[in-house]
Scaffold this motif. Structure first.
Motif, mmCIF file in Angstrom:
data_model
loop_
_atom_site.group_PDB
_atom_site.id
_atom_site.type_symbol
_atom_site.label_atom_id
_atom_site.label_comp_id
_atom_site.label_asym_id
_atom_site.label_seq_id
_atom_site.Cartn_x
_atom_site.Cartn_y
_atom_site.Cartn_z
ATOM 1 N N HIS A 51 -9.882 -5.111 23.809
ATOM 2 C CA HIS A 51 -10.542 -3.808 23.707
ATOM 3 C C HIS A 51 -9.969 -3.033 22.520
ATOM 4 O O HIS A 51 -8.836 -3.279 22.107
ATOM 5 C CB HIS A 51 -10.284 -2.993 24.982
ATOM 6 N N ASP A 73 -7.797 -0.466 21.142
ATOM 7 C CA ASP A 73 -6.454 0.082 21.487
ATOM 8 C C ASP A 73 -5.456 -0.977 21.926
ATOM 9 O O ASP A 73 -4.246 -0.742 21.875
ATOM 10 C CB ASP A 73 -6.473 1.273 22.471
ATOM 11 N N ASP A 74 -5.917 -2.166 22.357
ATOM 12 C CA ASP A 74 -4.969 -3.174 22.845
ATOM 13 C C ASP A 74 -3.989 -3.616 21.758
ATOM 14 O O ASP A 74 -2.809 -3.849 22.033
ATOM 15 C CB ASP A 74 -5.719 -4.407 23.367
ATOM 16 N N HIS A 116 -8.340 -9.215 29.276
ATOM 17 C CA HIS A 116 -7.045 -9.470 28.626
ATOM 18 C C HIS A 116 -6.689 -10.954 28.738
ATOM 19 O O HIS A 116 -6.234 -11.570 27.780
ATOM 20 C CB HIS A 116 -5.953 -8.611 29.251
HETATM 21 ZN ZN LIG Z 1 -7.447 -3.666 27.046
#
Ligand SMILES: [Zn+2]
Length: 257
Positions: free
Chosen positions: A34, A36-37, A148
């Motif tokens: 995503h 921001d990860d 994830h």
């Molecule tokens: Zn994430």
């Protein structure tokens, strides 16, 4: 020295069986589920490398369209906003060494690690030819979020397919073998990167993800944002302490690629 220089000892010794501080690679590709990860997982390391000349590429697998607690949110606006935020975060991390962000555009929460998706990641690796790839550790125990886990699997499996010439000949791209893979949120971390000088830059990049302040960072006012930042600073210090660094990010390092 680039990390893919053959015959060079790539690492300095870390504490008790750990390796520390890869030589700055010429280029890196960070693969996140995503927007921001990547900043959470490896922002300090990428900022440090960029400051030393590394070109930093981002690949974001999903569109971030689940990233709101508002049931009435306009999801197409949310996706566009998160893309803007991710591009800004990449600029904040790497400045003029940012290679930009590739958005795979899969629906948030529905990322598959099927052959089609893997092929899309392979194409990006072959096109960008990074010396180092970074991603989620798919073997992190008790990880609940499927994106994830699947983004981590995609990164690992795409490296295999990108290096071998009989995978995806339809790409018309030369195979590419990175020299190292770093997995963040590692189940068994084995490598530490000193990010002492890059804590503020990591926080600055994370702060670009304004749409996530409420849901991910649990921060809707200045006091809560300060608490979020303090939590990150404390965590980086905790990770660095065993290795003699004031702040660090840790990874599982794979070099047998
Ligand atoms: Zn994430």
């Amino acid at each position: 020295m680039a990390a893919n220089d053959p015959g060079q000892p790539p690492l300095s010794a870390g504490a008790a069986g750990w390796s520390a501080n890869l030589p700055v690679p010429a280029s890196a590709l960070a693969i996140g589920a995503h927007p921001d990860d990547v900043e959470f997982g490896a922002g300090g390391t990428l900022a440090k490398w960029a400051a030393a000349g590394c070109v930093v590429h981002h690949l974001v697998c999903t569109d971030g369209s689940k990233g709101s607690w508002d049931p009435a949110a306009d999801l197409s606006e949310l996706v566009a906003r998160r893309q803007r935020e991710q591009r800004e975060a990449a600029r904040r991390l790497a400045g003029d060494r940012s290679g930009g962000v590739v958005f795979l555009g899969r629906v948030d929460g529905e990322l598959d690690c099927d052959r089609t998706t893997r092929g899309d990641v392979v194409r990006v690796i072959r096109a960008l030819r990074p010396a180092v790839v970074l991603g989620h550790d798919p073997w992190k125990r008790y990880r609940l979020h499927p994106d994830h886990r699947n983004a981590g699997v995609l990164a690992c499996e795409a490296i295999v397919a990108a290096r071998d010439p009989h995978f995806h000949p339809e790409h018309g791209l030369e195979p590419h073998r990175p020299s190292a893979l770093l997995l963040w949120e590692a189940d068994q971390p084995s490598h530490v990167e000193d990010v002492t000088t890059m804590v503020e830059r990591k926080l600055f990049a994370l702060a670009a993800h304004e749409s996530q302040f409420e849901s991910t960072m649990k921060a809707v006012d200045d006091d809560q944002l300060d608490a979020f930042r303090a939590g990150i600073v404390a965590r980086l210090a905790e990770l660095g302490a065993p290795h003699g660094f004031a702040a660090a990010e840790v990874f599982a390092l794979v070099t047998d690629l």
